[in-house]
Design a protein around this motif. Structure first.
Motif, PDB file in Angstrom:
ATOM      1  N   THR A 272      58.638  43.603  17.292  1.00 58.16           N
ATOM      2  CA  THR A 272      59.683  43.439  16.076  1.00 58.16           C
ATOM      3  C   THR A 272      59.666  44.479  14.869  1.00 58.16           C
ATOM      4  O   THR A 272      60.445  45.456  14.303  1.00 58.16           O
ATOM      5  CB  THR A 272      59.663  42.341  15.237  1.00 58.16           C
ATOM      6  N   GLN A 273      57.761  44.427  14.425  1.00 60.53           N
ATOM      7  CA  GLN A 273      58.077  45.661  12.924  1.00 60.53           C
ATOM      8  C   GLN A 273      58.361  47.019  13.263  1.00 60.53           C
ATOM      9  O   GLN A 273      59.063  48.061  13.315  1.00 60.53           O
ATOM     10  CB  GLN A 273      57.074  45.313  13.483  1.00 60.53           C
ATOM     11  N   THR A 274      58.343  47.757  15.241  1.00 59.31           N
ATOM     12  CA  THR A 274      58.671  48.681  15.335  1.00 59.31           C
ATOM     13  C   THR A 274      60.036  49.313  15.961  1.00 59.31           C
ATOM     14  O   THR A 274      60.164  50.349  15.213  1.00 59.31           O
ATOM     15  CB  THR A 274      58.465  49.762  16.909  1.00 59.31           C
ATOM     16  N   VAL A 275      60.818  47.874  16.744  1.00 61.47           N
ATOM     17  CA  VAL A 275      62.170  48.292  15.880  1.00 61.47           C
ATOM     18  C   VAL A 275      62.979  48.011  14.783  1.00 61.47           C
ATOM     19  O   VAL A 275      63.796  48.542  14.969  1.00 61.47           O
ATOM     20  CB  VAL A 275      62.870  47.199  17.393  1.00 61.47           C
ATOM     21  N   VAL A 276      62.564  47.449  13.942  1.00 62.30           N
ATOM     22  CA  VAL A 276      63.260  46.884  12.122  1.00 62.30           C
ATOM     23  C   VAL A 276      62.708  48.987  12.072  1.00 62.30           C
ATOM     24  O   VAL A 276      64.406  49.249  11.209  1.00 62.30           O
ATOM     25  CB  VAL A 276      63.047  45.869  11.768  1.00 62.30           C
ATOM     26  N   GLY A 277      61.621  48.933  12.066  1.00 57.22           N
ATOM     27  CA  GLY A 277      61.247  50.003  10.550  1.00 57.22           C
ATOM     28  C   GLY A 277      62.209  51.473  11.437  1.00 57.22           C
ATOM     29  O   GLY A 277      62.763  52.283  10.859  1.00 57.22           O
ATOM     30  N   PHE A 278      62.517  51.460  12.909  1.00 59.90           N
ATOM     31  CA  PHE A 278      62.982  53.170  13.400  1.00 59.90           C
ATOM     32  C   PHE A 278      64.660  52.635  13.413  1.00 59.90           C
ATOM     33  O   PHE A 278      65.353  53.778  13.049  1.00 59.90           O
ATOM     34  CB  PHE A 278      62.614  53.171  15.140  1.00 59.90           C
ATOM     35  N   VAL A 279      65.079  51.413  13.914  1.00 61.15           N
ATOM     36  CA  VAL A 279      66.632  51.226  13.383  1.00 61.15           C
ATOM     37  C   VAL A 279      67.147  51.674  11.705  1.00 61.15           C
ATOM     38  O   VAL A 279      67.846  51.890  11.543  1.00 61.15           O
ATOM     39  CB  VAL A 279      66.814  49.481  14.070  1.00 61.15           C
ATOM     40  N   THR A 280      66.119  51.475  10.583  1.00 58.08           N
ATOM     41  CA  THR A 280      65.350  51.363   9.562  1.00 58.08           C
ATOM     42  C   THR A 280      66.054  52.456   8.686  1.00 58.08           C
ATOM     43  O   THR A 280      67.344  53.323   8.437  1.00 58.08           O
ATOM     44  CB  THR A 280      65.148  50.630   8.853  1.00 58.08           C
ATOM     45  N   VAL A 281      65.810  53.137   9.430  1.00 57.73           N
ATOM     46  CA  VAL A 281      65.112  55.018   9.217  1.00 57.73           C
ATOM     47  C   VAL A 281      67.293  55.802   9.726  1.00 57.73           C
ATOM     48  O   VAL A 281      67.439  56.456   9.288  1.00 57.73           O
ATOM     49  CB  VAL A 281      64.575  55.708   9.907  1.00 57.73           C
ATOM     50  N   LEU A 282      67.573  55.025  11.438  1.00 60.50           N
ATOM     51  CA  LEU A 282      68.573  55.133  12.183  1.00 60.50           C
ATOM     52  C   LEU A 282      69.686  55.159  11.006  1.00 60.50           C
ATOM     53  O   LEU A 282      70.943  55.698  10.808  1.00 60.50           O
ATOM     54  CB  LEU A 282      68.163  55.113  13.439  1.00 60.50           C
ATOM     55  N   VAL A 283      69.705  54.157  10.682  1.00 62.86           N
ATOM     56  CA  VAL A 283      70.586  53.768   9.697  1.00 62.86           C
ATOM     57  C   VAL A 283      71.434  54.198   8.525  1.00 62.86           C
ATOM     58  O   VAL A 283      71.769  55.145   8.262  1.00 62.86           O
ATOM     59  CB  VAL A 283      70.205  52.624   8.895  1.00 62.86           C
ATOM     60  N   LEU A 284      69.567  54.837   8.122  1.00 61.81           N
ATOM     61  CA  LEU A 284      69.678  56.199   7.295  1.00 61.81           C
ATOM     62  C   LEU A 284      70.603  57.210   7.223  1.00 61.81           C
ATOM     63  O   LEU A 284      70.940  58.036   6.444  1.00 61.81           O
ATOM     64  CB  LEU A 284      68.466  56.356   6.548  1.00 61.81           C
ATOM     65  N   VAL A 285      69.867  57.278   8.530  1.00 59.79           N
ATOM     66  CA  VAL A 285      70.809  58.907   9.173  1.00 59.79           C
ATOM     67  C   VAL A 285      72.329  58.878   9.122  1.00 59.79           C
ATOM     68  O   VAL A 285      72.980  59.523   8.861  1.00 59.79           O
ATOM     69  CB  VAL A 285      69.886  58.973  10.882  1.00 59.79           C
ATOM     70  N   PHE A 286      72.793  57.768   9.255  1.00 59.11           N
ATOM     71  CA  PHE A 286      73.834  57.662   9.733  1.00 59.11           C
ATOM     72  C   PHE A 286      74.436  58.299   8.967  1.00 59.11           C
ATOM     73  O   PHE A 286      75.519  58.497   8.369  1.00 59.11           O
ATOM     74  CB  PHE A 286      74.479  56.462   9.910  1.00 59.11           C
ATOM     75  N   LEU A 287      74.944  57.271   6.808  1.00 60.01           N
ATOM     76  CA  LEU A 287      74.717  57.508   6.010  1.00 60.01           C
ATOM     77  C   LEU A 287      74.697  59.176   5.599  1.00 60.01           C
ATOM     78  O   LEU A 287      75.919  59.218   5.019  1.00 60.01           O
ATOM     79  CB  LEU A 287      74.021  56.669   5.096  1.00 60.01           C
ATOM     80  N   VAL A 288      73.584  59.267   5.942  1.00 64.12           N
ATOM     81  CA  VAL A 288      73.499  60.872   5.363  1.00 64.12           C
ATOM     82  C   VAL A 288      74.560  61.450   5.509  1.00 64.12           C
ATOM     83  O   VAL A 288      74.617  62.749   5.482  1.00 64.12           O
ATOM     84  CB  VAL A 288      72.342  61.261   5.285  1.00 64.12           C
ATOM     85  N   ALA A 289      74.213  61.119   7.214  1.00 65.71           N
ATOM     86  CA  ALA A 289      75.658  62.530   8.084  1.00 65.71           C
ATOM     87  C   ALA A 289      76.323  62.222   7.768  1.00 65.71           C
ATOM     88  O   ALA A 289      77.310  63.628   7.871  1.00 65.71           O
ATOM     89  CB  ALA A 289      74.599  61.925   9.673  1.00 65.71           C
ATOM     90  N   ASN A 290      77.386  60.933   7.067  1.00 66.30           N
ATOM     91  CA  ASN A 290      78.878  60.303   7.228  1.00 66.30           C
ATOM     92  C   ASN A 290      78.984  61.605   5.798  1.00 66.30           C
ATOM     93  O   ASN A 290      80.122  61.683   5.573  1.00 66.30           O
ATOM     94  CB  ASN A 290      78.777  59.076   7.255  1.00 66.30           C
ATOM     95  N   LEU A 291      77.657  61.696   5.055  1.00 64.52           N
ATOM     96  CA  LEU A 291      78.201  61.883   3.279  1.00 64.52           C
ATOM     97  C   LEU A 291      78.146  63.615   3.878  1.00 64.52           C
ATOM     98  O   LEU A 291      79.005  63.995   2.661  1.00 64.52           O
ATOM     99  CB  LEU A 291      76.815  61.696   2.738  1.00 64.52           C
ATOM    100  N   LEU A 292      77.694  64.190   4.405  1.00 64.61           N
ATOM    101  CA  LEU A 292      77.426  65.494   4.167  1.00 64.61           C
ATOM    102  C   LEU A 292      78.693  65.918   5.569  1.00 64.61           C
ATOM    103  O   LEU A 292      79.461  66.782   5.123  1.00 64.61           O
ATOM    104  CB  LEU A 292      76.469  65.955   5.606  1.00 64.61           C
ATOM    105  N   VAL A 293      79.603  65.348   6.299  1.00 67.58           N
ATOM    106  CA  VAL A 293      80.940  65.136   7.131  1.00 67.58           C
ATOM    107  C   VAL A 293      81.814  65.196   5.750  1.00 67.58           C
ATOM    108  O   VAL A 293      82.401  66.052   6.097  1.00 67.58           O
ATOM    109  CB  VAL A 293      80.447  64.154   7.473  1.00 67.58           C
ATOM    110  N   ASP A 294      82.096  64.844   5.483  1.00 63.65           N
ATOM    111  CA  ASP A 294      82.760  64.225   3.702  1.00 63.65           C
ATOM    112  C   ASP A 294      82.222  65.754   2.861  1.00 63.65           C
ATOM    113  O   ASP A 294      84.401  66.125   2.229  1.00 63.65           O
ATOM    114  CB  ASP A 294      82.719  62.846   3.293  1.00 63.65           C
ATOM    115  N   LEU A 295      81.784  66.395   2.472  1.00 61.33           N
ATOM    116  CA  LEU A 295      81.601  66.994   2.159  1.00 61.33           C
ATOM    117  C   LEU A 295      81.629  68.519   2.553  1.00 61.33           C
ATOM    118  O   LEU A 295      82.875  69.893   1.819  1.00 61.33           O
ATOM    119  CB  LEU A 295      80.021  66.696   1.043  1.00 61.33           C
ATOM    120  N   LEU A 296      81.756  68.784   4.029  1.00 67.10           N
ATOM    121  CA  LEU A 296      82.551  69.297   5.108  1.00 67.10           C
ATOM    122  C   LEU A 296      83.572  70.090   4.372  1.00 67.10           C
ATOM    123  O   LEU A 296      83.762  71.141   4.819  1.00 67.10           O
ATOM    124  CB  LEU A 296      81.629  69.572   5.763  1.00 67.10           C
ATOM    125  N   TYR A 297      84.287  68.604   4.599  1.00 64.17           N
ATOM    126  CA  TYR A 297      85.805  68.265   4.837  1.00 64.17           C
ATOM    127  C   TYR A 297      86.686  69.415   3.940  1.00 64.17           C
ATOM    128  O   TYR A 297      87.558  70.482   3.555  1.00 64.17           O
ATOM    129  CB  TYR A 297      86.703  67.148   4.015  1.00 64.17           C
TER     130      TYR A 297
END
Length: 307
Positions: A272-297
């Motif tokens: 569980t520690q591995t799964v939750v830790g990796f998914v937590t970082v992937l959530v951050l990747v999604f959020l940052v990518a969406n922010l960069l997309v909005d700025l590229l508009y």
């Protein structure tokens, strides 16, 4: 622009908390973390109680989550059941998956947008029909079929590539796996670009540019393509996180020890520690990518301004 970025960063906080809380509850409440520690055999009550106390599983769920989030903000994602730090697993796997994702994104941008522009400008012609049929086939075929087929033909039968990627996972070795990972997304980018180009080609500003006598290349690149890329950039931006998190099949086929491989091992062993830790970082990747997309508009379309 500064206010907009600050507002978006503040909006990311509750989204991040909500997503991590959901993942934490799904893994720690709906599953049995102790089962992964004892292997195939069931833990005896005394051992289970000791393990629960050692990993803090005897505390209320809300307290476990608060403890976990407090550790995350200090850079501590916990310890895997084999005694290895989750951050050490991330340090070895994320660079590999990032390289694989870069290769996949480049395929989407170069091949997908190019085919989309060509077919959008020649809508209804044989090249348009051929590309549409090809993308439909790519979308219809599962990724594991495409990966295994390319591995068999290029790696086993013809010997053009190694059937499995080495531990170094250089960019050269990741070309074919990157193509497999990007295949479905590449088809969607092609279709999305084609539709956007075909619609904007009939717009008034394109007709005006042509009437002014501007060169065809300038009309396409400076006027038509920039406005047509807005939905494509949106798709590619959100696809970055999806590619990193969805690389499990591709990494398993080509034996790539990246994020997908670690997630697969964590799920298989109920770590569980591995799964939750990796998914937590992937959530951050999604959020940052969406922010960069909005700025590229605003870069693609000067008419867009952020207050």
């Amino acid at each position: 622009m500064g206010r907009y970025v600050l507002r978006r960063l503040l909006q990311m906080i509750p989204v991040f908390i909500g997503a991590t809380l959901l993942i934490f509850l799904m893994v720690n409440v709906m599953g049995d973390p102790i089962a992964g520690l004892c292997g195939d055999r069931q833990c005896d009550p005394a051992t289970a109680a000791q393990l629960e106390k050692e990993f803090g599983l005897d505390k209320p769920v809300w307290q476990q989550y608060l403890t976990y989030m407090g550790n995350v903000f200090t850079g501590d994602f916990g310890t895997a059941f084999n005694g290895q730090k989750v951050t050490e697993l991330m340090a070895s796997s994320f660079p590999v998956t990032i390289r694989l994702t870069i290769v996949a994104i480049l395929f989407e941008i170069v091949i997908g947008i190019t085919l989309g522009v060509v077919t959008g400008l020649r809508r209804g012609r044989p090249v348009d029909t051929s590309v549409l049929l090809l993308t439909l086939v790519v979308i219809s075929v599962p990724t594991f079929v495409t990966g295994l087929l390319l591995q068999l033909l290029l790696g086993v039968e013809w010997g053009w590539i190694k059937p499995s990627v080495s531990t170094d996972a250089t960019f050269g070795e990741l070309i074919v796996p990157g193509l497999v990972l990007a295949s479905v997304s590449l088809a969607y980018v092609t279709r999305l670009t084609r539709t956007s180009i075909a619609e904007n080609k009939r717009s008034d500003y394109v007709r005006t540019a042509i009437a002014k006598g501007l060169p065809r290349r300038r009309v396409i690149t400076r006027h038509l393509l920039r406005n047509s890329l807005i939905p494509v950039v949106t798709f590619i931006g959100t696809d970055i996180g999806a590619l990193m998190g969805g690389a499990i099949v591709t990494e398993r086929i080509f034996n790539i020890h990246g994020v997908g491989f670690q997630l697969y091992q964590g799920i298989l062993r109920q770590n569980t520690q591995t799964v939750v830790g990796f998914v937590t970082v992937l959530v951050l990747v999604f959020l940052v990518a969406n922010l960069l997309v909005d700025l590229l508009y605003a870069v693609l379309d000067p008419r867009i301004r952020y207050a």
